[in-house]
Design an enzyme around this catalytic site. Structure first.
Site, PDB file in Angstrom:
ATOM      1  N   HIS A   1       8.531  -5.892  -0.575  1.00 34.77           N
ATOM      2  CA  HIS A   1       8.428  -7.346  -0.547  1.00 34.77           C
ATOM      3  C   HIS A   1       6.983  -7.668  -0.206  1.00 34.77           C
ATOM      4  O   HIS A   1       6.306  -6.927   0.503  1.00 34.77           O
ATOM      5  CB  HIS A   1       9.361  -7.949   0.497  1.00 34.77           C
ATOM      6  CG  HIS A   1       9.140  -7.405   1.866  1.00 34.77           C
ATOM      7  ND1 HIS A   1       9.855  -6.348   2.378  1.00 34.77           N
ATOM      8  CD2 HIS A   1       8.232  -7.733   2.826  1.00 34.77           C
ATOM      9  CE1 HIS A   1       9.424  -6.070   3.590  1.00 34.77           C
ATOM     10  NE2 HIS A   1       8.431  -6.881   3.891  1.00 34.77           N
TER      11      HIS A   1
ATOM     12  N   TYR B   1      11.579  -4.317  -5.825  1.00 35.11           N
ATOM     13  CA  TYR B   1      12.415  -3.147  -6.096  1.00 35.11           C
ATOM     14  C   TYR B   1      13.169  -2.767  -4.834  1.00 35.11           C
ATOM     15  O   TYR B   1      12.701  -3.045  -3.732  1.00 35.11           O
ATOM     16  CB  TYR B   1      11.545  -1.949  -6.521  1.00 35.11           C
ATOM     17  CG  TYR B   1      10.713  -2.188  -7.746  1.00 35.11           C
ATOM     18  CD1 TYR B   1      11.306  -2.336  -8.997  1.00 35.11           C
ATOM     19  CD2 TYR B   1       9.330  -2.248  -7.649  1.00 35.11           C
ATOM     20  CE1 TYR B   1      10.530  -2.544 -10.121  1.00 35.11           C
ATOM     21  CE2 TYR B   1       8.552  -2.455  -8.772  1.00 35.11           C
ATOM     22  CZ  TYR B   1       9.151  -2.608  -9.999  1.00 35.11           C
ATOM     23  OH  TYR B   1       8.392  -2.806 -11.113  1.00 35.11           O
TER      24      TYR B   1
ATOM     25  N   ALA C   1       0.820  -1.214   0.000  1.00 31.23           N
ATOM     26  CA  ALA C   1       0.000   0.000   0.000  1.00 31.23           C
ATOM     27  C   ALA C   1       0.850   1.258   0.000  1.00 31.23           C
ATOM     28  O   ALA C   1       0.575   2.207  -0.741  1.00 31.23           O
ATOM     29  CB  ALA C   1      -0.937  -0.016   1.213  1.00 31.23           C
TER      30      ALA C   1
ATOM     31  N   ARG D   1       3.134  10.172  -9.790  1.00 26.26           N
ATOM     32  CA  ARG D   1       2.605  10.254 -11.146  1.00 26.26           C
ATOM     33  C   ARG D   1       1.739  11.490 -11.331  1.00 26.26           C
ATOM     34  O   ARG D   1       1.777  12.153 -12.367  1.00 26.26           O
ATOM     35  CB  ARG D   1       1.804   8.988 -11.452  1.00 26.26           C
ATOM     36  CG  ARG D   1       1.468   8.866 -12.920  1.00 26.26           C
ATOM     37  CD  ARG D   1       0.598   7.668 -13.213  1.00 26.26           C
ATOM     38  NE  ARG D   1       0.219   7.743 -14.609  1.00 26.26           N
ATOM     39  CZ  ARG D   1       0.771   7.028 -15.579  1.00 26.26           C
ATOM     40  NH1 ARG D   1       1.696   6.151 -15.302  1.00 26.26           N
ATOM     41  NH2 ARG D   1       0.381   7.180 -16.837  1.00 26.26           N
TER      42      ARG D   1
ATOM     43  N   TRP E   1     -22.193 -24.996 -22.005  1.00 28.43           N
ATOM     44  CA  TRP E   1     -22.843 -24.336 -20.858  1.00 28.43           C
ATOM     45  C   TRP E   1     -21.794 -24.238 -19.765  1.00 28.43           C
ATOM     46  O   TRP E   1     -21.456 -25.233 -19.136  1.00 28.43           O
ATOM     47  CB  TRP E   1     -24.013 -25.161 -20.326  1.00 28.43           C
ATOM     48  CG  TRP E   1     -25.269 -25.080 -21.113  1.00 28.43           C
ATOM     49  CD1 TRP E   1     -25.823 -26.072 -21.846  1.00 28.43           C
ATOM     50  CD2 TRP E   1     -26.179 -23.970 -21.213  1.00 28.43           C
ATOM     51  NE1 TRP E   1     -27.002 -25.658 -22.415  1.00 28.43           N
ATOM     52  CE2 TRP E   1     -27.244 -24.370 -22.045  1.00 28.43           C
ATOM     53  CE3 TRP E   1     -26.185 -22.668 -20.698  1.00 28.43           C
ATOM     54  CZ2 TRP E   1     -28.311 -23.521 -22.369  1.00 28.43           C
ATOM     55  CZ3 TRP E   1     -27.249 -21.827 -21.021  1.00 28.43           C
ATOM     56  CH2 TRP E   1     -28.285 -22.261 -21.840  1.00 28.43           C
TER      57      TRP E   1
ATOM     58  N   CYS F   1       3.147 -12.731  -0.002  1.00 31.26           N
ATOM     59  CA  CYS F   1       2.573 -13.768  -0.864  1.00 31.26           C
ATOM     60  C   CYS F   1       3.617 -14.767  -1.353  1.00 31.26           C
ATOM     61  O   CYS F   1       3.327 -15.936  -1.552  1.00 31.26           O
ATOM     62  CB  CYS F   1       1.922 -13.123  -2.080  1.00 31.26           C
ATOM     63  SG  CYS F   1       0.985 -11.654  -1.673  1.00 31.26           S
TER      64      CYS F   1
ATOM     65  N   VAL G   1       8.983   4.799  13.006  1.00 31.43           N
ATOM     66  CA  VAL G   1       8.289   6.015  13.428  1.00 31.43           C
ATOM     67  C   VAL G   1       7.833   5.817  14.873  1.00 31.43           C
ATOM     68  O   VAL G   1       7.172   4.824  15.189  1.00 31.43           O
ATOM     69  CB  VAL G   1       7.082   6.300  12.520  1.00 31.43           C
ATOM     70  CG1 VAL G   1       6.293   7.502  13.032  1.00 31.43           C
ATOM     71  CG2 VAL G   1       7.548   6.539  11.086  1.00 31.43           C
TER      72      VAL G   1
ATOM     73  N   ARG H   1      11.718   7.035  -9.775  1.00 31.56           N
ATOM     74  CA  ARG H   1      10.500   7.739  -9.391  1.00 31.56           C
ATOM     75  C   ARG H   1      10.757   9.004  -8.576  1.00 31.56           C
ATOM     76  O   ARG H   1       9.798   9.661  -8.178  1.00 31.56           O
ATOM     77  CB  ARG H   1       9.593   6.800  -8.555  1.00 31.56           C
ATOM     78  CG  ARG H   1       9.298   5.455  -9.197  1.00 31.56           C
ATOM     79  CD  ARG H   1       8.290   5.599 -10.327  1.00 31.56           C
ATOM     80  NE  ARG H   1       7.985   4.301 -10.911  1.00 31.56           N
ATOM     81  CZ  ARG H   1       6.867   3.621 -10.689  1.00 31.56           C
ATOM     82  NH1 ARG H   1       5.942   4.113  -9.908  1.00 31.56           N
ATOM     83  NH2 ARG H   1       6.665   2.444 -11.260  1.00 31.56           N
TER      84      ARG H   1
END
Lengths: 427, 427
Positions: free
Chosen positions: A39, A61, A11, A21, A413, A42, A80, A70
């Protein structure tokens, strides 16, 4: 304008990339507690199993990539300590201050809550690449004979298969009575029988308190997942009933300018309209995109999820979407269901069995959920049902769908259409 | 009450079976011109290829089955000479009269219209099981070296593969410039290149007038398909602009009490709302069900089709649904399209390439069509798009779909979602 993102996995990185972007001038910093970013959980069972050979492959990455491609500053290995929203800043452990105008919280989820003895040397979890490396090393060097996997979610079911490949005799334990969190007796019985056929013992009503006391040479703890919300809660961010962070459709929390996304965050169930906590990598990416877009000044919304899930268990694909019968009843629907057995291709193309269950609401005739169990391609059919749920389709809409047919790929079907016809007769 | 059905293949038998289910007392007679009933054209190329061993497997059920299990009178080898609706009767060749209260016309389609020389001994068509038996016998006994297939529809493309398996060097010819009737240059170029890689010559701008004059030892004519509507037209039944029988949504023709279904009948395109003639076995079955239900006193409707098609060409799955760019423009949309190349699974599960094209309307942002090309499972993704078309979804609806993810079956961002994201940026 400065954007800070707490969390550098699915996320968090989706949010950062999307914000970049939309706004090339934004100053973007991603703060990740672990030693690596990007990472996913999954791949971990498949690394343990050996399908993924090298641990490098678990990381898509690295920080240098994000800087170079980027212009996103990614800092791994920083924790944090506090969000100080009044001052629009976060304080890191050690005292360093990172300022922001907009903040995205993507702190994920962690497991093993409520389970003792997880520090024993033969007890493992599967949250990070380091966990997976430790477990595989142990399997290879110690050659354990008896194993226990605690937790019947994705990671638990996949870990069972990984241990079996290493020659471990496995028992799967959970206390919830279900698999993948779905209270569906038929699904449980199919998975249980299938695992037992492969020599796996299954006990889904066993409340394991202490992982180290089990009669096993290796234990994998894949249970007790909870959203990581302490940081958010201490900053005054509202949590939902699920215990995860509550947001609006734009992924903004109750604190203006702070967004949340991924496994630490609730989403809306598109069938019930109610908030749910269903931590999944795909959902995390989608939420992250929307949070990042809005943090960069966009006006996007995330409509929610229908709980689509698929897992491969010893060669069998188990997939479901929407509500099962008991969930549907609890949500106030009047569920009617059918279950059919069919084939995945024309008879002369070596067909394999397909089992489809559809659940509809008697009053509205709307589809509210479904299950697909098959060997080769469970996602094709479950994705049709997930799309039908997003379109709020009735059983009649479903049985008239213009699905593709050619003998090498499907019967004339399709199983979904056959099930819809039978369900229509019962409504 | 008496129901007569003209045509004993997909649509006719679906209509008869559905009518029986709704009304156990109905007297049902099916009149089929050919020697067998319940055979589909879909299996014929696979019989020629040898995947289907025995010609018996081409026929699903026989007349005795329908009598015994469904109490349906099926008469094969009888030709209807005239429909005399004023008297509610059909007249058979030979003069016999069959009376009815309701009639279903399911006379299908036939090919080779406008092509000369089809009676030559080395020229074959593929409409009936007998055609397929003749062709396979010829391939086995005469061992032809050079072959031509006329027609780039389903049967033509599959016949190419069947001839190749018999060692024939094949040229595919059509005059329409397209494959599967779709005026899509990219699709044509992909199919052409793929066939050429397998040693097949392709000439899609060749207007073949005489099949017997081609420089070939064997010719398969799979072109010139037209709906069989003479009987209906002579009885005063209205045809649509496509030349096929026009019906309302209940599959009733302009003559009260006469229904039509299957390859002789138009349907409505759910994207354009316009009548179209897209003869396909799946659609025939669905139309037949609705015609049968209404002929038995029901109130059902057939919403239409979106032209979903899939075919396997030398191992490659080619699938599309809805409109291509040129069709979309012709229908008054303002089409915007993207095409992406992706993979069908997580990187460590031996992924294969997937190509997805999506076409949306700029004004409404609605999806209007798509193409999926992949080796393993083209129907999964094309069926998601077909379902999205039925749900009149926008590109935003599509990119938020909660599709299934697990590494053995799919990548975390499914190709459909990636394409939808890119398309959203361009709208």
């Amino acid at each position: 304008m400065r954007l800070a993102v707490i969390g550098g996995v699915a996320a968090g990185l989706s949010a950062a990339a999307r914000a970049r972007r939309l706004d090339p001038s934004l100053e973007i910093t991603v703060l990740e507690r672990g030693p690596t970013v990007s990472h996913g959980a999954c791949g971990l069972p498949y690394f343990v199993e050996g399908i993924i050979r090298s641990a490098d492959q678990l990381v898509t990455y690295d920080a240098a990539y994000f800087k170079r491609e980027r212009n996103i500053e990614v800092r791994a290995g920083v924790t944090v300590a506090q969000i100080e929203h009044g001052r629009r800043q976060v304080r890191l452990e050690g005292g360093e201050i990172v300022r922001y105008d907009r903040l995205v919280i993507a702190t994920g989820a962690a497991g093993s809550k409520g389970i003792q003895g997880t520090e024993a040397p033969h007890v493992f979890s599967l949250h990070t690449p380091a966990d997976a490396v430790r477990l595989r090393d142990f399997l290879v060097s110690s050659k354990p004979r008896r194993g226990v996997v605690i937790g019947s979610g994705y990671i638990g079911l996949e870990a069972v298969e990984a241990l079996r490949v290493h020659g471990v005799r496995v028992t799967l334990m959970d206390h919830c009575g279900c698999v993948l969190g779905r209270p569906d007796d038929h699904l449980v019985s199919v998975v249980k029988k299938h695992l037992e056929r492969f020599g796996v013992e299954v006990d889904l009503t066993r409340n394991v308190a202490g992982a180290s006391e089990l009669p096993a040479d290796v234990v994998v703890v894949a249970a007790g997942m909870r959203p990581n919300v302490d940081l958010a809660a201490e900053a005054g961010i509202e949590l939902g009933r699920s215990g995860a962070i509550r947001t609006d459709e734009r992924m903004e929390t109750n604190l203006n300018g702070i967004y949340a996304a991924g496994d630490c965050t609730e989403s809306r169930h598109i069938v019930t309209g109610q908030p749910v906590w269903i931590p999944l990598g795909t959902t995390a990416n989608k939420m992250g995109r929307v949070a990042g877009a809005n943090a960069a000044g966009g006006r996007e919304r995330f409509p929610g999820v229908c709980g689509t899930s698929v897992v491969r268990v010893c060669g069998l694909g188990i997939a479901f979407t929407g509500l099962c019968v008991s969930d549907a009843r609890a949500a106030g629907f009047e569920p009617v269901s059918v279950r059919i057995e069919a084939r995945d291709r024309a008879g002369y193309f070596q067909p394999r069995p397909v089992s489809v269950e559809l659940i509809a609401d008697r009053r509205s005739r709307r589809l509210v959920g479904g299950t697909v169990i098959e060997e080769r391609n469970p996602i094709g059919r479950i994705n049709v049902l997930a799309t039908a749920l997003a379109g709020r389709m009735t059983v009649e809409d479903l049985l008239n769908l213009d699905l593709a047919y050619a003998p090498p790929y499907a019967p004339v079907w399709d199983a979904v259409l056959v099930a819809a016809q039978q369900l229509a007769h019962q409504l």
